[in-house]
Design a protein around this motif. Structure first.
Motif: not given
Ligand code: NAG
Ligand code: NAG
Length: 405
Positions: A35, A37, A43, A78, A80, A82
């Protein structure tokens, strides 16, 4: 797995730190999800962001947005913001960029350089030697590391110290192969050493795999302990023949012994009339029931790995000329002597008996003469005495008395 979780935690740390510097190096284990970011992005949708990636799978920059379709099973954005790569492969190595605009209109760029890795199996030393010969190059073994990515390196250690090829006492033959489908590496490193005479007699070797990426732990083989021969140099090769001189009767036995004292014992080969004998190597050559075909010149060659071959002096084996006649004559001579001894013994015994008889007879005659010369009155007394003395020999005594003067 624990390692994967650790990698992700470490990635998160890097990501937070990257918020300050703007770009990071990311390492991800092959087959695991990754993942990335997008910094500064809201978000939740609606978001203003764009992912751009240039990897082994793309021909040029590939653009992905939250509104767009996911890129097959390779990557998707994703909710959010990422970017998720469900299972990272070697082809996912490359550059990843995200440009996001916050609700307040501030633009933030994220820049990642992704490298992938695979931890190989524990390295192993295959075909290890058990003994080493001083003064000559010896193969210690081959260290093998299988299934790693990137290639990494193998290194050898002697008694805990890293060995470096020096073109003299230490050399390594290395080979790197890549699996055609997985792209993972198999490394081979064959170690050759030339132990010095008088050096350590029980050296311990080990091998280790150093990953091609920083911050990854090295992997070590189990150590192997070898024995170095404490060699005693080959002084002189001597050939001892039994019977001495090498002359033997037909059907006799000849033993040839090659004396080549050295440690470890050298290999002994035999040579007859300049040609090697087709026999398994050994220090003793036994010729039972020697025949004419066994005649010839023999020598032995001692081969010692750290000295080379060394030949003994030659010995010639010959048959004794007399052959069968000689043996027959000998066998007659033996009993002949015995007969002689026996006859001599019998003769001697007979002689003794004859002598004894002679002595007794002589004694009797003397006595008789004495009686005759002595006083005649005592005749009766003397007669009795004589009878007592010579009772068993009475007929002889009578005879002698008649024959007496
Ligand atoms: C976005 O979601 C993923 C999976 O749910 C997670 O691993 C990741 O840390 C999140 N990113 C942020 C910036 O919160
Ligand atoms: C990332 O790796 C490159 C070499 O691959 C190096 O030059 C650079 O300094 C690294 N960046 C960081 C932030 O560690």
């Amino acid at each position: 797995m624990a390692a994967g979780a650790a990698v992700r935690a470490w990635m998160l740390v890097l990501c937070l730190w990257g918020a300050v510097t703007g770009d990071q190096n990311i390492t991800a284990r092959i087959g695991k999800p990754l993942v990335l970011n997008c910094k500064g992005a809201p978000k939740k949708p609606p978001q203003q962001l764009e992912w751009k990636l240039n990897t082994g799978r793309t021909e040029a920059w590939k653009v992905l947005s939250p509104q767009g379709d996911p890129w097959d099973s390779v990557a998707r954005v994703l909710p959010n913001g990422s970017l998720l790569l469900p299972a990272v492969g070697i082809q996912d190595e490359g550059t990843f960029r995200c440009r996001a605009t916050s609700r307040s209109g501030k633009e933030t760029k994220s820049n990642y350089r992704v490298r992938v890795y695979q931890i190989p199996g524990k390295p192993e030393i295959v075909d290890p030697a058990s003994e080493l010969m001083p003064g000559v190059p010896n193969k210690v073994g081959t260290c093998v590391s299988e299934g790693g990515y990137p290639a990494g390196t193998l290194s050898w250690h002697l008694d805990g110290k890293t060995l470096t090829p020096d073109g003299k006492g230490v050399s390594m033959k290395e080979e790197t192969k890549r699996h055609p489908e997985t792209g993972l590496f198999t490394l081979h490193s064959e170690l050759m050493v030339t132990p010095t005479r008088g050096g350590a007699l029980h050296p311990t070797f080990s091998c280790s795999f150093t990953p091609g990426l920083p911050r990854r732990r090295a992997l070590h083989t189990a150590p192997i302990q070898l024995r170095v021969w404490n060699t005693v140099p080959l002084e002189e090769v001597q050939l001892v023949v039994e019977p001495e001189g090498g002359a033997v009767a037909l059907g006799g036995t000849v033993t040839l012994t090659c004396e080549a004292p050295a440690q470890p014992p050298p290999q002994i080969h035999w040579i007859k009339d300049g040609r090697p004998l087709p026999l398994p190597p050994g220090p003793v050559l036994l010729l039972p029931e020697v025949g004419p075909e066994d005649q010839g010149t023999y020598s032995c060659v001692a081969t010692h790995p750290s000295h080379g071959p060394q030949e003994s002096g030659a010995v010639s084996i010959s048959l004794i000329e007399t052959g069968e006649e000689g043996t027959t004559a000998g066998s007659v001579e033996g009993p002949g002597l015995e007969t002689l001894a026996l006859s001599l013994g019998i003769l001697g015994g007979l002689g003794t008996v004859a002598l004894l008889i002679g002595v007794i007879m002589w004694h009797q005659r003397r006595q008789r003469r004495g009686q005759e010369r002595k006083v005649p009155e005592n005749q009766e007394e003397e007669e009795e005495e004589r009878a007592e003395l010579n009772q068993p020999e009475e007929p002889e005594a009578a005879e002698s008395s008649t024959g007496g003067p």
